[in-house]
Design an enzyme around this catalytic site. Structure first.
Site, PDB file in Angstrom:
ATOM      1  N   ARG A 149       0.824  -1.218   0.000  1.00  8.95           N
ATOM      2  CA  ARG A 149       0.000   0.000   0.000  1.00  8.95           C
ATOM      3  C   ARG A 149       0.857   1.266   0.000  1.00  8.95           C
ATOM      4  NH1 ARG A 149      -3.866  -3.100  -1.810  1.00  8.95           N
ATOM      5  NH2 ARG A 149      -4.564  -4.631  -0.290  1.00  8.95           N
ATOM      6  N   GLU A 272      -5.817 -12.311   8.156  1.00 14.81           N
ATOM      7  CA  GLU A 272      -5.458 -12.381   6.739  1.00 14.81           C
ATOM      8  C   GLU A 272      -4.347 -13.401   6.475  1.00 14.81           C
ATOM      9  OE1 GLU A 272      -6.638  -8.111   4.930  1.00 14.81           O
ATOM     10  OE2 GLU A 272      -4.644  -8.160   5.765  1.00 14.81           O
ATOM     11  N   ARG A 316     -18.288  -8.582   9.244  1.00 17.86           N
ATOM     12  CA  ARG A 316     -16.852  -8.327   9.444  1.00 17.86           C
ATOM     13  C   ARG A 316     -16.619  -7.195  10.447  1.00 17.86           C
ATOM     14  NH1 ARG A 316     -12.789  -6.291   4.603  1.00 17.86           N
ATOM     15  NH2 ARG A 316     -11.147  -5.580   6.005  1.00 17.86           N
ATOM     16  N   LYS A 340      -7.370  -0.213  14.572  1.00 14.82           N
ATOM     17  CA  LYS A 340      -7.631   0.708  13.454  1.00 14.82           C
ATOM     18  C   LYS A 340      -8.782   1.641  13.822  1.00 14.82           C
ATOM     19  CE  LYS A 340      -5.962  -2.119   9.641  1.00 14.82           C
ATOM     20  NZ  LYS A 340      -6.197  -2.679   8.297  1.00 14.82           N
ATOM     21  N   ASP A 345     -11.916  -1.071   7.603  1.00 16.09           N
ATOM     22  CA  ASP A 345     -10.546  -0.970   7.103  1.00 16.09           C
ATOM     23  C   ASP A 345     -10.231   0.381   6.457  1.00 16.09           C
ATOM     24  OD1 ASP A 345      -8.018  -1.649   6.495  1.00 16.09           O
ATOM     25  OD2 ASP A 345      -8.496  -3.052   4.898  1.00 16.09           O
ATOM     26  N   GLU A 373      -4.500   4.233   1.001  1.00 17.08           N
ATOM     27  CA  GLU A 373      -4.917   2.994   0.331  1.00 17.08           C
ATOM     28  C   GLU A 373      -6.333   3.106  -0.250  1.00 17.08           C
ATOM     29  OE1 GLU A 373      -4.797  -0.447   2.880  1.00 17.08           O
ATOM     30  OE2 GLU A 373      -5.873  -1.694   1.445  1.00 17.08           O
ATOM     31  N   TRP A 524     -15.414 -10.310   0.302  1.00 14.19           N
ATOM     32  CA  TRP A 524     -14.538  -9.577  -0.602  1.00 14.19           C
ATOM     33  C   TRP A 524     -15.366  -8.869  -1.672  1.00 14.19           C
ATOM     34  CZ3 TRP A 524     -10.156 -13.706  -1.703  1.00 14.19           C
ATOM     35  CH2 TRP A 524      -9.238 -13.663  -0.636  1.00 14.19           C
TER      36      TRP A 524
HETATM   37  C1  LIG Z   1      -0.694  -4.992   5.778  1.00 11.14           C
HETATM   38  O1  LIG Z   1      -1.830  -5.562   5.209  1.00 11.14           O
HETATM   39  C2  LIG Z   1      -2.935  -4.743   5.034  1.00 11.14           C
HETATM   40  C3  LIG Z   1      -3.553  -4.910   3.646  1.00 11.14           C
HETATM   41  O2  LIG Z   1      -2.653  -4.616   2.637  1.00 11.14           O
HETATM   42  C4  LIG Z   1      -4.701  -3.965   3.553  1.00 11.14           C
HETATM   43  O3  LIG Z   1      -5.352  -4.045   2.324  1.00 11.14           O
HETATM   44  C5  LIG Z   1      -5.675  -4.264   4.630  1.00 11.14           C
HETATM   45  O4  LIG Z   1      -6.580  -3.319   4.576  1.00 11.14           O
HETATM   46  O5  LIG Z   1      -5.083  -4.172   5.875  1.00 11.14           O
HETATM   47  C6  LIG Z   1      -4.014  -5.028   6.081  1.00 11.14           C
HETATM   48  C7  LIG Z   1      -3.525  -4.800   7.501  1.00 11.14           C
HETATM   49  O6  LIG Z   1      -3.757  -3.713   8.011  1.00 11.14           O
HETATM   50  O7  LIG Z   1      -2.951  -5.695   8.075  1.00 11.14           O
END
Ligand SMILES: CO[C@H]1[C@H](O)[C@@H](O)[C@H](O)O[C@@H]1C(=O)O
Length: 681
Positions: A149, A272, A316, A340, A345, A373, A524
């Protein structure tokens, strides 16, 4: 004058002109003017300290400070100052006192920035104490120098030539960070390669730490939870396995022998596809505490991420809360949960993550994303301070009214051994560091807010503009207005009214509300998030839907749950709303959606006109580079508007109101666009 001499004079003249009018942006906001020999002969900068950081502060002032005599003092008794400082003026002298050497360095940059603004510093008395103890950048830099990113070129860290060759940019980077109060950095991606902990890489990390130290910056590393197995050759990486515990203890010891002030580890586990304690039937607390115990003797920290994203049948948005709240109180005091700002996200707009405040006996920190991003990469001009502040100022009502995210995370309402705030860096090898000149402002704003979360977005923007471009009032006023509205503008042309994650798969740049991945995971798919059908659009997270609202404290829970009281800028986040729903403006939902997309486009057009008017205030190079980025931004804004309106119209079956700019694309054409953009760059 001979012809030859005239020629040389001419060449010199051209050189001076190009110096003045072509400016690549590499200096960031650090454009202080060197003092003349005359001034420096008149005033003295004194200190008794021989600490390298204090000497650096002294040097910066000797080079750029045009005011009174300055005395730099360390006072170890002034513990409440933490990294802060106190400046007092008496007669013809400024006295700067700090508890730590870094405090004096921050004070030096503070007065140099004030001097640039033309502030009256002869009688200047101020005390500053940072909001957060740890003000940290997270680099998502891989060891092959690609940046996850990242939109400003390859990573700054040239691993192959480290530790022998030290790029001058390492020090420039450290200086830029110190100038805005950033005191820590995680060098590598949270999707961490185990290799970072090998002796070979640790000597490279040490070389960087040795450069950063003088600037008050501590190095942290992201670690892969499977490291004991992958590079240690152990059978597994189970946190309750004694051999695994011992492996981490020894590894930590090895690191501190090389880097005595090493900061700690950042961990992405069981998210992930990353390994983690759950692979062995253990909890996040088991995993974090094992690392915390290993690093405790050295006063190191473990930043354990709450971004846990795995396929489940659940909404989610609920996942982090569900996994972490039951573990409240189980973490060691040198563990801090890194959350976060939003529950999905880093979208253009999200409500705050309800986990903030829900863990009453666990330290928490916010993770913001400085790299854009989901906000047009380094192509779109989007000033992020308003987004950061929206989260920090949100009231979580955790201990009644006034329990804002800022107060929860800075230690005001809960005791925290060390408070912290993180920003995912937007920095790369590009000459201007961040790809877009205006993206420098987001790095700057993150540092400023980490230092003082009470600053306004407007003041930060003005300060940045004056340092970076010019102090001219017209320029500063007009461009500040553009910056301040730019976040709402991107929300409007991408995802207004609480829409979210309708991006093209994987690269997250353009619109793809129709989804484009046959057989892919449901979560997704953009339609998982927008749920458009003939009746309406939006994600029902109320008590009649996924019930994510229950994770919020009252009165927010009821406020979000009721379509009549839910803030309209989040209405489609929490509700599935009928196309005919009457909005506060009197428009129907469909008309309102159209209006927002159009406003986004019109505002970018206005930014273009405004920027063109600024030509005489800015050097040619930066002017043109920003102008051409705005051309990309307007194309993209129209693309977003057309794609979303034409697609949603297939459900709403209503005309696009005539007062709105007509689409210039066909939906079928837009669906065919495939961008050659890769996930990891
Ligand atoms: C580092 O990976 C990222 C990933 O690229 C991103 O698309 C996602 O939103 O979050 C992940 C995270 O924050 O772990």
């Amino acid at each position: 004058m001979s012809l030859r001499r005239a020629h040389i004079v001419y060449i010199l003249f051209i050189l001076i002109c190009t110096q003045t009018f072509a400016e690549d942006g590499s200096q960031l906001w650090l454009r202080f003017e060197k003092v003349s020999a005359e001034i420096s002969a008149k005033r003295t900068i004194k200190t008794k300290s021989v600490d390298p950081t204090v000497l650096l502060a002294k040097q910066e002032l000797e080079d750029y400070w045009k005011g009174n005599n300055v005395e730099l003092l360390i006072d170890r008794k002034l513990t409440k100052l933490k990294d802060g400082f106190k400046i007092t003026s008496s007669g013809s002298k400024l006295q700067i006192v700090a508890n730590k050497p870094a405090g004096l360095l921050y004070a030096a940059y503070h007065i140099l920035q004030k001097q640039n603004e033309g502030a009256e510093i002869t009688h200047y008395n101020v005390e500053e104490i940072p909001s957060y103890d740890i003000r940290i950048l997270n680099h998502w830099d891989n060891l092959d120098r690609t940046v996850e990113r990242g939109y400003a070129g390859y990573s700054l860290w040239k691993w192959a030539e480290l530790p022998q060759v030290l790029s001058p940019r390492y020090e420039e980077y450290a200086r830029a960070n110190a100038s805005i109060g950033i005191n820590a950095t995680v060098l590598n991606n949270v999707n961490a390669s185990p290799q970072i902990l090998t002796p070979e890489y640790l000597t490279k990390v040490k070389a960087l730490a040795d450069i950063f130290r003088k600037y008050g910056i501590k190095v942290y590393l992201s670690v892969n939870f499977s490291s004991p197995k992958v590079i240690g050759g152990l059978e597994n990486s189970d946190p309750l396995n004694k051999d695994v515990q011992l492996w981490w203890k020894n590894k930590v010891k090895e690191i501190y022998q090389l880097i005595p002030d090493f900061g700690g580890f950042l961990v992405k586990a069981n998210s992930e596809g990353q390994p983690g304690p759950q692979d062995y039937g253990r909890t996040h607390a088991d995993g974090a505490n094992m690392l915390a115990d290993a690093i405790k003797p050295y006063s190191g920290m473990i930043m354990w991420r709450a971004f846990v994203y795995n396929p489940t049948k659940e909404d989610r948005a609920k996942q982090a809360y569900q996994e972490f709240v039951p573990l409240d109180g189980q973490f060691r005091d040198n563990v801090i949960i890194q959350i976060k700002n939003g529950p999905i996200d880093f979208q253009p707009r999200e409500p705050f993550t309800p986990l903030f405040g829900a863990m009453r006996n666990t330290a928490q920190m916010v993770e913001f994303q400085i790299t854009q991003e989901y906000l047009g990469f380094s192509n779109h001009l989007v000033y992020l301070a308003p987004l950061f502040k929206e989260t920090l100022d949100s009231d979580a009502y955790a201990d009644g009214a006034g329990t804002t995210i800022a107060k929860i995370t800075d230690g005001t309402v809960r005791k925290i051994s060390k408070s912290a705030i993180a920003g995912v860096a937007n920095i790369g090898e590009d000459v201007n560091w961040t790809g877009h000149h205006f993206a420098q402002a987001n790095w700057f704003a993150f540092g400023k807010l980490a230092w003082n979360h009470q600053l306004s977005s407007e003041d930060i923007a003005k300060e940045w503009l004056k340092l970076t471009f010019t102090k001219d009032e017209t320029f500063v006023k007009d461009v500040t207005d553009m910056m301040l509205t730019s976040r709402e503008t991107v929300v409007n042309y991408m995802m207004p009214l609480g829409l979210h994650h309708i991006f093209a798969f994987d690269h997250h740049y353009g619109p793809e509300p129709w989804g484009n991945m046959p057989g892919g995971r449901a979560d997704w798919m953009p339609w998982y998030y927008h749920n458009a059908n003939e009746k309406g659009v939006g994600f029902n997270r109320t008590t009649s839907g996924s019930n994510a609202v229950v994770q919020y404290n009252e009165p927010l829970r009821s406020l979000f749950n009721d379509i009549q009281t839910c803030p309209e800028n989040l209405i489609l986040w929490f509700h599935h709303v009928s196309w005919d729903h009457k909005m506060k403006s009197g428009l129907t939902l469909w008309e309102e959606i159209c209006t927002h997309y159009d406003r986004g486009v019109q505002d970018v057009r206005a930014y273009q006109r405004l920027w063109d008017k600024m030509e005489s205030y800015v050097d040619a190079q930066r002017f043109k580079e920003i102008q051409s980025k705005l051309k990309i931004q307007i194309k993209d804004a129209v693309w977003w508007k057309d794609a979303c309106l034409l697609y949603f119209q297939t459900f709403s079956r209503k005309p696009i109101p005539y007062y709105i700019e007509r689409p210039i694309h066909e939906l079928e054409e837009l669906k065919k666009i495939k961008l050659p953009l890769k996930h990891h760059n």
